[in-house]
Design a protein around this motif. Structure first.
Motif, short mmCIF file in Angstrom:
data_model
loop_
_atom_site.label_atom_id
_atom_site.label_comp_id
_atom_site.label_asym_id
_atom_site.label_seq_id
_atom_site.Cartn_x
_atom_site.Cartn_y
_atom_site.Cartn_z
N LEU A 129 0.85 -1.18 0.00
CA LEU A 129 0.00 0.00 0.00
C LEU A 129 0.88 1.23 0.00
N TYR A 130 0.46 2.26 -0.71
CA TYR A 130 1.29 3.44 -0.82
C TYR A 130 0.45 4.64 -1.23
N THR A 131 1.06 5.81 -1.14
CA THR A 131 0.43 7.05 -1.58
C THR A 131 1.08 7.52 -2.88
N ALA A 132 0.27 8.00 -3.80
CA ALA A 132 0.74 8.66 -5.02
C ALA A 132 -0.34 9.61 -5.49
N ASN A 133 0.06 10.77 -6.01
CA ASN A 133 -0.92 11.76 -6.48
C ASN A 133 -1.96 12.09 -5.41
N GLU A 134 -1.56 12.04 -4.14
CA GLU A 134 -2.44 12.28 -3.00
C GLU A 134 -3.65 11.35 -3.02
N ARG A 135 -3.39 10.11 -3.39
CA ARG A 135 -4.38 9.03 -3.34
C ARG A 135 -3.67 7.76 -2.86
N ALA A 151 -3.96 0.63 -13.23
CA ALA A 151 -3.32 1.70 -12.47
C ALA A 151 -4.38 2.64 -11.91
N VAL A 152 -4.98 2.24 -10.77
CA VAL A 152 -6.06 3.02 -10.17
C VAL A 152 -5.82 3.13 -8.66
N PRO A 153 -6.34 4.20 -8.04
CA PRO A 153 -6.27 4.31 -6.58
C PRO A 153 -7.39 3.52 -5.92
N ILE A 154 -7.31 3.40 -4.61
CA ILE A 154 -8.38 2.73 -3.87
C ILE A 154 -9.63 3.58 -3.83
N ASP A 155 -9.47 4.88 -3.57
CA ASP A 155 -10.60 5.80 -3.45
C ASP A 155 -10.21 7.12 -4.09
N ASP A 156 -10.92 7.50 -5.13
CA ASP A 156 -10.60 8.72 -5.87
C ASP A 156 -11.56 9.86 -5.55
N SER A 157 -12.34 9.70 -4.48
CA SER A 157 -13.39 10.67 -4.20
C SER A 157 -12.89 11.93 -3.51
N VAL A 158 -11.76 11.83 -2.80
CA VAL A 158 -11.22 12.95 -2.05
C VAL A 158 -9.74 12.67 -1.81
N GLY A 159 -8.95 13.71 -1.55
CA GLY A 159 -7.55 13.49 -1.26
C GLY A 159 -7.37 12.58 -0.05
N ASN A 160 -6.51 11.56 -0.19
CA ASN A 160 -6.27 10.63 0.91
C ASN A 160 -4.87 10.06 0.80
N ILE A 161 -4.18 9.95 1.94
CA ILE A 161 -2.78 9.54 1.98
C ILE A 161 -2.53 8.64 3.19
N HIS A 216 -6.32 5.61 7.19
CA HIS A 216 -5.66 6.53 6.27
C HIS A 216 -6.00 7.96 6.65
N VAL A 217 -5.32 8.90 6.01
CA VAL A 217 -5.58 10.32 6.20
C VAL A 217 -6.48 10.81 5.07
N ARG A 218 -7.51 11.57 5.43
CA ARG A 218 -8.37 12.20 4.43
C ARG A 218 -8.30 13.71 4.60
#
Length: 342
Positions: free
Chosen positions: A125-131, A149-159, A175-177
């Motif tokens: 698990l990792y952060t990229a593009n604030e996702r 190549a997709v994030p887990i949740d693209d609804s809001v910035g999360n790291i 995680h951080v939202r």
């Protein structure tokens, strides 16, 4: 020269030009003759570090502090003793995830990774593009890839992901939202689909203790770097507060009877800060169990440059109270300063 070689050359050149601490020692050659070979060592510049013990070997990764951290993907080090680390190869930097080697989400901001292993599969698990994203591989050394190549949740910035599986088989993603500041959240996670159940999203904590906002560095409200561990049916949430450039960046913890709370903060927080461990910007790490059965916290610190964070490891001290909850502190007299040999 191929792209991988160019990246290696660039990382080595930037390393030598950024003031990183290096040293050289002459050691006997491997053939046992009269000659010697030069052994180089360097401090480990991982921010947001994590350590994973697998089959008797420690593995470390984190946010790269070599060159531009937003373009370095992720590398790995390994050790038998937590002090001396190598890549396990002839390369100075060994990459385990990146678009040069396979499908992976993101183009910048590669931060705060975590390993997880289940049924012989390694998850990263990792952060990229604030996702937050998740990749997998057959070995802890990768290469970690995604089907898409997709994030887990693209609804809001999360790291800053932390993945946790409870004894009942349920998975949770801490995680951080980005929501009026940076705050810690948790949601149930589906490991098969790589998604969270949005209906279960729950904020873990608010800023309520004075140490959590010291104002040495102007920033919004920040809580980050979650780690969750379960000891004797009690859940412990370790987290960092303040901006990482604040010298009083620090670590505290809270406890709860369930993985979703209610979280009660330890009244003696913080347990890691510069007045405790002797170095500025101490925080954002991970808890792991060593081969000796003891628990440790790996974290980062900085001296004069907050963007040249170095890795440290400190033993945890657990004292169980009459209420069954451990009081956590650190053994600041036995902090490990790890180094890489190459």
């Amino acid at each position: 020269m191929n792209m991988k070689c160019l990246w290696m050359l660039a990382s080595m050149l930037s390393f030598c030009s950024c003031g990183t601490s290096c040293s050289e020692n002459n050691v006997p050659d491997e053939d046992g003759g009269d000659g010697t070979t030069t052994q180089k060592t360097q401090n480990i510049y991982y921010a947001d570090p994590t350590i994973f013990l697998d089959n008797g070997t420690y593995y470390m990764t984190g946010t790269s502090q070599i060159s531009n951290q937003s373009s370095r993907w992720f590398t790995i080090l390994m050790s038998d003793d937590l002090q001396e680390w190598t890549t396990g190869t002839m390369e100075t930097y060994r990459f385990i995830l990146g678009q040069e080697w396979g499908t992976a989400f993101g183009t910048s901001g590669f931060w705060a990774p975590q390993w997880y292993k289940e049924d012989g599969i390694y998850y990263f698990l990792y952060t990229a593009n604030e996702r937050v994203a998740i990749a997998k591989a057959d070995a802890i050394t990768g290469i970690f890839t995604q089907d898409k190549a997709v994030p887990i949740d693209d609804s809001v910035g999360n790291i800053d992901p932390f993945f946790f599986k409870d004894d009942d088989g349920k998975y949770y993603l801490y995680h951080v939202r980005f929501s009026g500041g940076n705050f810690l959240w948790v949601a149930e996670f589906d490991i098969k689909t790589g998604t969270i159940d949005q209906s279960t999203l729950k904020k873990c904590l608010e800023l309520t203790q004075p140490w959590e906002r010291m104002f040495n560095y102007d920033s919004s409200m920040i809580m980050e770097g979650p780690t969750v561990i379960k000891w004797d049916d009690v859940y412990y949430l370790f987290y960092s507060a303040n901006h990482y450039k604040d010298p009083d960046y620090a670590v505290g913890y809270a406890t709860a009877p369930s993985p979703t709370g209610h979280w009660a903060k330890y009244s003696g927080n913080p347990i890691i800060r510069r007045d405790i461990v002797g170095e500025k910007g101490a925080g954002h790490g991970d808890v792991f169990e060593g081969k000796d059965g003891k628990f440790y916290y790996v974290y980062h610190v900085w001296d004069t440059d907050p963007d040249a964070r170095q890795t440290r490891i400190v033993p945890l001290i657990r004292e169980k109270g009459v209420n069954g909850i451990y009081k956590i502190s650190v053994d600041a007299g036995n902090i490990i300063t790890p180094y890489q040999v190459y």
